[in-house]
Design a protein around this motif. Structure first.
Motif, short mmCIF file in Angstrom:
data_model
loop_
_atom_site.label_atom_id
_atom_site.label_comp_id
_atom_site.label_asym_id
_atom_site.label_seq_id
_atom_site.Cartn_x
_atom_site.Cartn_y
_atom_site.Cartn_z
N HIS A 145 0.85 -1.21 0.00
CA HIS A 145 0.00 0.00 0.00
C HIS A 145 0.88 1.25 0.00
O HIS A 145 1.15 1.81 1.06
N LEU A 146 1.34 1.64 -1.16
CA LEU A 146 2.23 2.80 -1.26
C LEU A 146 1.63 3.84 -2.20
O LEU A 146 1.03 3.49 -3.22
N SER A 147 1.84 5.12 -1.86
CA SER A 147 1.35 6.21 -2.72
C SER A 147 2.36 6.44 -3.84
O SER A 147 3.50 5.96 -3.80
N THR A 148 1.92 7.23 -4.83
CA THR A 148 2.81 7.55 -5.95
C THR A 148 4.07 8.27 -5.46
O THR A 148 5.17 7.97 -5.92
N THR A 149 3.90 9.17 -4.50
CA THR A 149 5.10 9.90 -4.04
C THR A 149 6.05 8.96 -3.30
O THR A 149 7.27 9.10 -3.39
N GLU A 150 5.50 8.00 -2.59
CA GLU A 150 6.39 7.02 -1.92
C GLU A 150 7.14 6.19 -2.96
O GLU A 150 8.33 5.94 -2.84
N LEU A 151 6.43 5.78 -4.01
CA LEU A 151 7.08 4.98 -5.05
C LEU A 151 8.16 5.78 -5.77
O LEU A 151 9.21 5.23 -6.13
N GLU A 152 7.91 7.06 -5.95
CA GLU A 152 8.95 7.91 -6.57
C GLU A 152 10.22 7.90 -5.72
O GLU A 152 11.33 7.76 -6.23
N ARG A 153 10.03 8.00 -4.40
CA ARG A 153 11.21 8.02 -3.52
C ARG A 153 11.90 6.65 -3.49
O ARG A 153 13.11 6.56 -3.48
N LEU A 154 11.11 5.58 -3.53
CA LEU A 154 11.72 4.25 -3.56
C LEU A 154 12.50 4.05 -4.86
O LEU A 154 13.58 3.47 -4.87
N SER A 155 11.92 4.53 -5.93
CA SER A 155 12.56 4.39 -7.23
C SER A 155 13.92 5.09 -7.22
O SER A 155 14.90 4.59 -7.80
N THR A 156 14.02 6.21 -6.55
CA THR A 156 15.28 6.95 -6.48
C THR A 156 16.27 6.28 -5.52
O THR A 156 17.45 6.12 -5.84
N ALA A 157 15.78 5.89 -4.35
CA ALA A 157 16.69 5.32 -3.34
C ALA A 157 17.12 3.90 -3.69
O ALA A 157 18.16 3.43 -3.22
N SER A 158 16.33 3.21 -4.50
CA SER A 158 16.66 1.88 -5.00
C SER A 158 16.84 0.77 -3.96
O SER A 158 17.75 -0.04 -4.07
N PRO A 159 15.96 0.71 -2.96
CA PRO A 159 15.99 -0.48 -2.10
C PRO A 159 15.40 -1.66 -2.87
O PRO A 159 14.82 -1.45 -3.94
#
Ligand SMILES: [Zn+2]
Length: 423
Positions: free
Chosen positions: A264-278
């Motif tokens: 359950h992640l928002s678009t802004t959370e996914l953007e940050r995950l995409s950048t941080a690359s965990p």
């Protein structure tokens, strides 16, 4: 150990979409490493005189990679509750307490790792019990069995029964001692393991982040598994904009972090995950078992370009097979597609990749394991082929491995040595 040539059908991934398949293949292993692979005719000509194991009744695949499971939860398999938080309180916490007894922890660890090896898993990322000496015993057992493990003591300092929590100073000191002893010891790696923001204070999370940054150690935790969990985190961390922000502010979003579930992640959370690359640990069996939700796998792969591996999530997951998880990941994608026709279903090649090379890359072990490239560790699985099954294409081989072979595992090899064989 002298060289050995394994003659069998071979299949492995080169990347998320590319698979190589050899109907009459060969894998050449020397001193625990892969020296060459390819067609039997070519390899046997290039390397004459090497003793050959005739496994033509079998398919060899790379060792499977399970990137999320809990050692202490093995004995709770099958005891589901209404949701994640009830299940933790009513089933899991009392059960993890049993691992305060080191001998209990060791015997559960032995069963846990043996089960993984029997399912063809050669590399596993696991949460050890929330006790230092029990975690020691888990590492000892893993070392003895020879499995490749990325593991750490589960850390909690709040919002859980008193018998499982400790002061953050003590938890960080224990983590440092365990990491000194076990990180990069043979096939073992230490992983900083805060359970989740629901049972860790911000002080503990931040200290985990600082330790990771100072040591380069990997981190594993949980993110956005259930809706009730999101509410709990919002109440516990009102200063954070969302769940992902809690980890980000604590320095826990690194390219060596493994985040389990991420449903359950928002678009802004996914953007940050995409950048941080965990890395994301997708655990589909567990997610329906606890009615947590279905992770949008194809969007994570196609739109967000996230690194994804598969996890059994024992004990919310109820079996040890990463092949079963790969199959379930596809089946869940089909369920989503039934109500949203524009979605696609991951190919056999992608599901196989997630179970092998994708998982290895998620654990930052992609240079060491995951496929048959020369120089990598000779971690592989022998699967007996059903005599009635015709395999004439790459896709036939993948379909068979994913859908019909999890109960046909005959031998699991790590660095060229059998660590499990069918009795
Ligand atoms: Zn978990």
């Amino acid at each position: 150990m002298a060289a050995a040539l394994y003659r069998a059908m071979l299949v492995h991934s080169l990347d998320r979409h590319s698979v190589e398949w050899y109907a009459d293949g060969a894998l050449l292993v020397e001193r625990g490493r892969i020296l060459a692979y390819g067609d039997y005719a070519t390899i046997s000509q290039d390397f004459p005189g090497v003793p050959t194991m005739d496994w033509r009744d079998s398919i060899i695949i790379p060792g499977l990679v399970d990137i999320h499971a809990h050692v202490a939860q093995l004995s709770g398999v099958g005891s589901d509750r209404a949701d994640l938080l009830d299940w933790l309180e009513q089933v899991i916490y009392p059960l993890e307490r049993c691992c305060a007894d080191d001998d209990v922890a060791a015997s559960i660890a032995d069963a846990f790792f043996q089960r993984a090896l029997a399912a063809g898993t050669t590399t596993i990322a696991a949460f050890a019990p929330p006790f230092e000496s029990a975690t020691e015993r888990c590492f000892e057992v893993a070392d003895e069995l020879g499995i490749r493990a990325v593991m750490g003591m589960t850390l909690m300092d709040m919002n859980a029964p008193a018998y499982l929590v400790a002061d953050s100073n003590k938890l960080i000191a224990a983590t440092e001692r365990l990491a000194t002893r076990w990180h990069n010891h043979r096939r073992l790696h230490y992983c900083i393991t805060p359970r989740f923001a629901g049972s860790c204070s911000f002080t503990l999370l931040r200290r985990c982040g600082e330790l990771a940054s100072a040591t380069g150690l990997p981190i594993q935790t949980h993110l956005a598994e259930s809706r009730a969990e999101l509410e709990l985190i919002a109440n516990l961390f009102p200063e954070s904009s969302d769940y992902t922000d809690v980890y980000q502010r604590a320095g826990l979003l690194t390219d060596k972090t493994i985040l389990a579930h991420c449903i359950h992640l928002s678009t802004t959370e996914l953007e940050r995950l995409s950048t941080a690359s965990p890395a994301i640990a997708h655990c589909p069996a567990s997610n329906t078992y606890l009615q947590s939700g279905i992770m949008p796998l194809v969007e994570y792969l196609d739109r967000w370009n996230l690194r994804v591996g598969l996890g059994t999530d024992i004990g919310a997951g109820y079996h040890a097979s990463i092949l079963d998880e790969a199959r379930t990941a596809r089946e869940h994608a089909k369920l989503r597609r039934m109500s949203q026709q524009t979605l696609r279903v991951p190919s056999h090649a992608e599901a196989f990749y997630l179970a092998t090379l994708g998982g290895a890359i998620a654990l930052s072990l992609g240079d060491e394991v995951g496929n048959f490239l020369p120089g990598k560790a000779a971690d592989f699985v022998r699967i007996r082929r059903a005599p009635y099954r015709t395999i004439t294409t790459t896709d036939d081989a993948l379909a068979y491995v994913l859908y019909a072979a999890s109960d046909s595992i005959y031998a699991t090899m790590i660095e060229g040595i059998p660590v499990w064989q069918k009795p």
